[in-house]
Design an enzyme around this catalytic site. Structure first.
Site, mmCIF file in Angstrom:
data_model
loop_
_atom_site.group_PDB
_atom_site.id
_atom_site.type_symbol
_atom_site.label_atom_id
_atom_site.label_comp_id
_atom_site.label_asym_id
_atom_site.label_seq_id
_atom_site.Cartn_x
_atom_site.Cartn_y
_atom_site.Cartn_z
ATOM 1 N N ILE A 1 -19.380 6.399 -7.078
ATOM 2 C CA ILE A 1 -18.841 7.581 -7.752
ATOM 3 C C ILE A 1 -18.321 7.163 -9.120
ATOM 4 O O ILE A 1 -17.528 6.227 -9.227
ATOM 5 C CB ILE A 1 -17.699 8.202 -6.919
ATOM 6 C CG1 ILE A 1 -18.221 8.655 -5.552
ATOM 7 C CG2 ILE A 1 -17.050 9.362 -7.670
ATOM 8 C CD1 ILE A 1 -17.122 8.907 -4.528
ATOM 9 N N ARG B 1 7.253 -3.318 3.001
ATOM 10 C CA ARG B 1 6.418 -4.023 3.969
ATOM 11 C C ARG B 1 6.311 -5.512 3.646
ATOM 12 O O ARG B 1 6.383 -6.371 4.521
ATOM 13 C CB ARG B 1 5.030 -3.382 3.998
ATOM 14 C CG ARG B 1 4.292 -3.727 5.239
ATOM 15 C CD ARG B 1 3.041 -2.926 5.305
ATOM 16 N NE ARG B 1 2.378 -2.983 4.011
ATOM 17 C CZ ARG B 1 1.099 -2.683 3.826
ATOM 18 N NH1 ARG B 1 0.376 -2.291 4.845
ATOM 19 N NH2 ARG B 1 0.568 -2.766 2.635
ATOM 20 N N TYR C 1 2.562 11.535 10.563
ATOM 21 C CA TYR C 1 2.438 10.262 9.862
ATOM 22 C C TYR C 1 3.410 9.271 10.509
ATOM 23 O O TYR C 1 4.628 9.450 10.427
ATOM 24 C CB TYR C 1 2.800 10.502 8.396
ATOM 25 C CG TYR C 1 2.479 9.386 7.443
ATOM 26 C CD1 TYR C 1 1.450 9.524 6.512
ATOM 27 C CD2 TYR C 1 3.220 8.207 7.425
ATOM 28 C CE1 TYR C 1 1.164 8.519 5.605
ATOM 29 C CE2 TYR C 1 2.927 7.193 6.524
ATOM 30 C CZ TYR C 1 1.898 7.353 5.618
ATOM 31 O OH TYR C 1 1.612 6.358 4.716
#
Lengths: 579, 579
Positions: free
Chosen positions: B274, B413, B474
């Site tokens: 793309i 994280r 989520y």
């Protein structure tokens, strides 16, 4: 005999229902002025069914026996009437061909499965036989999505989903309903409505089209501004393929790669047979209201619709007709309905004094749904925008009229055809910035075609289905045809479709591709895009048994054909006589 | 050297930016209580880059020369650092592998084309060479969509779109912008914002992800309730394929058969590269506001979000956290920001007196956009629904805080990983009626996995992205890992993903499939659905040169693997010490 009902073999809708002008005082002079046709002249009705030439079924006894064993004797038909009813949709080309006994190929057998398991058995038997399968819903298609290829030598099975007509389940906690693919519009709304729900999908074909057909052709409804196009509405589905069922569970959204859901939507039977769709449904709103507005001209109407789409309002319908269609709408009102003749005269005087040129005036309908207070809030937002663009609200009367007769237009086409005029529709969608050019280019192309053909013709348009980035323009065209109406139609249709492409529009907003629009696929989605779809079709159906030739693969008409037809056309017609 | 910037090779975001707890007084005791981890213990930083074992490029000199000739010496890289940066995305599996020197296969060369013509030449040269092409955007993917297959023997080209970063054109009359695929979130908003427009697409990865990546993986943003998922936003696009460009002109809607647009969205590089997307853009609204609310419990919060989705209001964000995530949010606030400690104490006393169980309390954010009066109107509609479900508005303060730190979570994280805890996210979407079951099943599955593995673990959740028929849940999960963190992660991840399926959710709402979620494709879209995608991929790319193994074809982990890992897990950990 199956109890599935079908439309007239020669026209739209039910036997005994038709268009009448006697109660519409302005209709005769309007048509006289528009295309120089006196609709009071005696009609030439379609030929008798007996006059049709219908080839016998090409069907092996063993395959017929297999199909009969699956659906039962009463649901497998090889008689001429049933086969003819399943041969075409309802485009003007279809109607012209059937009225002229041009029936190249009819299905060899029509089967009415009772359920998905029947469908699976039919599909598997057909694949084993090497037979073609054409799924059939309401038969309302106008893009040639239903017809057998004229040179098809294999057995053709028309698989009519008409017995799969039930709402199976409503998940009231999610606003989702599981509905069989053969259910028609009124069936669906009746079954949902009994429990306080609505699907909200109202295409012009609503009374005679099915959920499966809507999905297979990427349909839109009149209230799609609120409820979404069918691609938004259809959240889950089931499709029978050879030896397997593609099952897509209903999901509000998902990240699962290339969308199989969006491959099946618009696939027109080429990937399999859709048997069930899980759709979004809504509680019937407290208020459903259509308000009418007048704009001084088309440009103002377009600009207002655009501004509404950008505003905080979110109406269920945004629709504005060009001046010609506005005139047509006013000319088809019944003497006693909508804006009465007297009230209309008063209104027109007022508008004239305001400096409006009445010939340029455009009629608009805006739909509102929700709680009473929300409808009132949205009407205020829209009202301010209408005013800013010089428009004027004229209340609910014409809107109610629009609501009441919205599904009747196709009957008018048969009426005209009985009197020597061919009419059909072509619609497109384009970005807002290109709509005026699409409009101008298309009207000019149609007028040029009429002139080249030497016929009296007409084209009118409305904007409907507003999106953030553009809208649908819906054209209706009609012309007084000569001895070869199909060739003439091809010139007009070709001119309109090519104008769409040239000006940045798509080949169809919501009528599908079929064989009627497939010549424009490369221009629309590029050669590389067509190759991707072709690869999908070829890999899914290497024998090309599933509705072959639709979407891709059949060039109906070319620029050369058009040039040749035009070259042989008679000279321009005499000017229209005064009404 | 190209000037395209990349994230840290070992973690999220830019060098020098990280998560800090020193200014967040409640964070240390929160983590202590949640997973028995003292985050004040000295971190174990990632290894040095020199410690990685990186195989030399497998690249013929002639092919390298061809690529260099196309993009120039400075835009073709074979050095280790650039190749490693292009090997993985940023899932916890990716971070664990790179920190443990587990690099089975890296791209052989990274090229940075300047424009679409470069891309076409690279693609054609790679196809001629029989080389694999992996398109690369921001490198933020967490589903394994970027990694080379470990046993790939062919040359691998990482095609980095980073130089295609411009907004090419804004069609102000339509609300459409033509943007190059390599443009990252902040680039796009800056270029659009300079002219008064916004795209409104804000995924968590916003600061380091690209438009092309969003389209390739079916991304959603935080404001997608208003602006739509990327599949709604992307109206037109261009994709380079061998010898051709698929060009889809921007259209608000179209009826052109199976949607090629929707085949390319979510294709993760398997159909081509793309290069350009035409997206819907919006005028920056007069008001953009996020309001915070508390609900007495998760059930009330869920019910309120559902009722808002059914109402006449249409907020830009509908989000509610479960009790655990609400506690986490409050624990990560800075001492001086949001609801101050003192104000919070007062509020909690009030709620206690109302009979709330504070441990069950759920924090919600609702976003409003539009004119000031419209925002005020919608707040009133939502306020009444919140009240009906026992909720309480607490103003803009926490919302502003949410807005400010929304893109910082990934840094946390890395912080945890330095301290022996593995964390990641998994999200799903399901119909409203199934959300509670999805929630219960998933939390139970994660807790069971932690127990089976003998680790201290945590899972929390929020609802976001409301649709008419359902919403996204989520989940964020974390556990203190042992010596084989990847095996442990696989058990936890497998348990969560299977719970989604079992309860009626999809494998991912907006993170794509990659190799991480591909084992669930058959359960999600059925065997027949997978076969349709496989047919599309095989027909479009018979040599499997375009990002092979993604979406379909690579089983990362099976139920048997999980059973074996669990069988070999240590006994349950000691209970968490008091903080």
């Amino acid at each position: 005999m199956t109890d599935v009902k079908h439309m007239k073999w020669w026209g739209w809708g039910l036997e005994g229902v038709g268009f009448h002008f006697e109660d519409k005082p302005d209709f005769v002079p309007f048509v006289q002025k528009a295309v120089a046709l006196d609709v009071r002249t005696p009609p030439v009705p379609p030929l008798d069914f007996d006059q049709l030439t219908i080839a016998p079924p090409r069907l092996s006894p063993s395959f017929e026996a297999t199909l009969v064993a699956i659906v039962g004797e009463e649901n497998a038909h090889t008689d001429d009437m049933v086969r003819v009813v399943h041969t075409y949709g309802k485009s003007i080309r279809d109607l012209l061909r059937i009225r002229r006994n041009e029936i190249a190929r009819v299905p060899d057998i029509v089967v009415y499965p009772a359920d998905e398991w029947d469908v699976q058995q039919i599909v598997d038997a057909a694949v084993a036989e090497g037979a073609v399968i054409i799924p059939f819903g309401g038969g309302s298609n106008i893009a040639g999505s239903l017809e057998p290829l004229p040179d098809e030598t294999r057995t053709i099975v028309s698989l009519d989903l008409g017995r799969l007509d039930r709402v199976l389940e409503i998940d009231e906690g999610s606003g989702l309903a599981r509905i069989q693919a053969g259910a028609q519009g009124p069936d669906i709304e009746a079954q949902l409505g009994a429990k306080g729900w609505t699907l909200g999908h109202f295409p012009d074909s609503f009374t005679h089209s099915t959920l499966g057909g809507w999905v297979a052709t990427r349909s839109s409804g009149m209230q799609s501004d609120k409820y979404g196009d069918i691609a938004d509405i259809a959240r889950g589905l089931r499709m029978v393929r050879p030896g397997t069922i593609v099952e897509l569970r209903p999901l509000p959204s998902t990240s699962t790669g290339p969308s199989v859901r969006e491959m099946i939507i618009g696939s027109e039977g080429r990937l399999g047979v859709i048997t069930e769709v899980t759709v979004q449904v809504h509680r019937v709103p407290e208020v459903r209201e259509v308000q009418a507005y007048f704009f001084p001209n088309w440009k103002a109407g377009l600009a207002a619709m655009h501004e509404i789409s950008e505003s905080d309002a979110s109406p269920s319908i945004t629709r504005v007709s060009d001046a010609r269609e506005s005139g047509f709408s006013l000319a088809t009102r019944k003497a006693s309905k909508g804006i009465s003749g007297a009230a209309q005269s008063v209104l027109m005087s007022v508008l004239k004094r305001r400096g409006w040129v009445l010939e340029d005036m455009c009629l608009s309908f805006i739909g509102y749904e929700g709680s009473a207070s929300h409808v009132s809030y949205e009407k205020k937002l829209v009202g301010a925008i209408v005013k800013k663009h010089g428009g004027l609200g004229v209340g609910k009367g014409p809107g109610a009229l629009y609501d009441q007769k919205k599904f009747d237009t196709p009957y008018l086409r048969d009426f005209l055809l009985d009197r020597g005029a061919a009419a059909d529709v072509s619609e497109t969608a384009a970005p807002w910035s290109k709509l005026q050019e699409v409009y101008d280019t298309t009207v000019a192309a149609a007028d040029k075609a009429y002139e080249a053909l030497g016929v009296h013709g007409w084209i009118m348009c409305h904007l409907s289905h507003s999106y953030h980035s553009g809208a649908c323009l819906y054209f209706t065209f009609a012309f007084v045809h000569g001895d070869d109406p199909i060739a003439q139609y091809e010139v007009v249709k070709y001119s309109i479709q090519q104008a769409f492409q040239d000006a940045g529009g798509t080949l169809s907003h919501h009528h599908g591709v079929g064989v009627e629009h497939s010549p424009w696929m490369e221009q629309d989605i590029s050669e590389g895009g067509v190759a991707l779809i072709q690869g999908l079709f070829d890999s899914a159906d290497p024998q090309h048994l599933f509705n072959p030739g639709k979407v891709l693969g059949t060039l109906q008409v070319t620029a050369d054909d058009v040039a040749e037809i035009v070259a042989n056309a008679p000279k321009a017609p005499a000017p229209a006589p005064a009404p």
